[in-house]
Design a protein around this motif. Sequence first.
Motif: not given
Length: 170
Positions: A139-152, A158-162
């Motif tokens: 569980p995240l605390i309040p705030g801003q986050y960047v989640l990067e997901i990559k697969a090939d 392939w997948v490149d999701t931000t």
Amino acid sequence: MTEVATGGASWEIDGNTGGELAGRWWKWALSAPDDRSPVKDTTGEHAAWDQPDDVWFLAGTYGGRTTRTCPLPAGRPVFFPVLNMQHSRSHSKTPLSLPVAEALARLNGMPLQLSEFAGPFRTRFTRRYAWGLWGVLAPLIPGQYVLEIKADTGEGFWVDTTYHLTATAD
């Protein structure tokens, strides 16, 4: 091949193991109407569609590059696919997994552990089989986050999701 862990206590959310969560994720993803599908969504506009109360699902993609921006509730675990598939077990020539040349997820630049889960799940009319490499966020605390997901897969998929996530207090 990317090294992944097997399921464990950290992969249990409200009594659901990783395989059960994967089945729940697929039921959630497959039940969305086309015009509100979080998986087809390229912006994050439909990320909140029919979310369960105990976990927040982030959608996968149909491959390629996608950037999504979405709010999510702070204090709820997050479960998401890095690379996954589902099918009927009646297709005996269908592989039960995908090849993995690369798979990673990072939250604010920090690598996350991924785990491989497979198992059956039932839709309204059929029994299906899910396989995937999955990630979970505490569980995240309040705030801003960047989640990067990559697969090939090494075979053209392939997948490149931000995800630009904003965890908000309820």
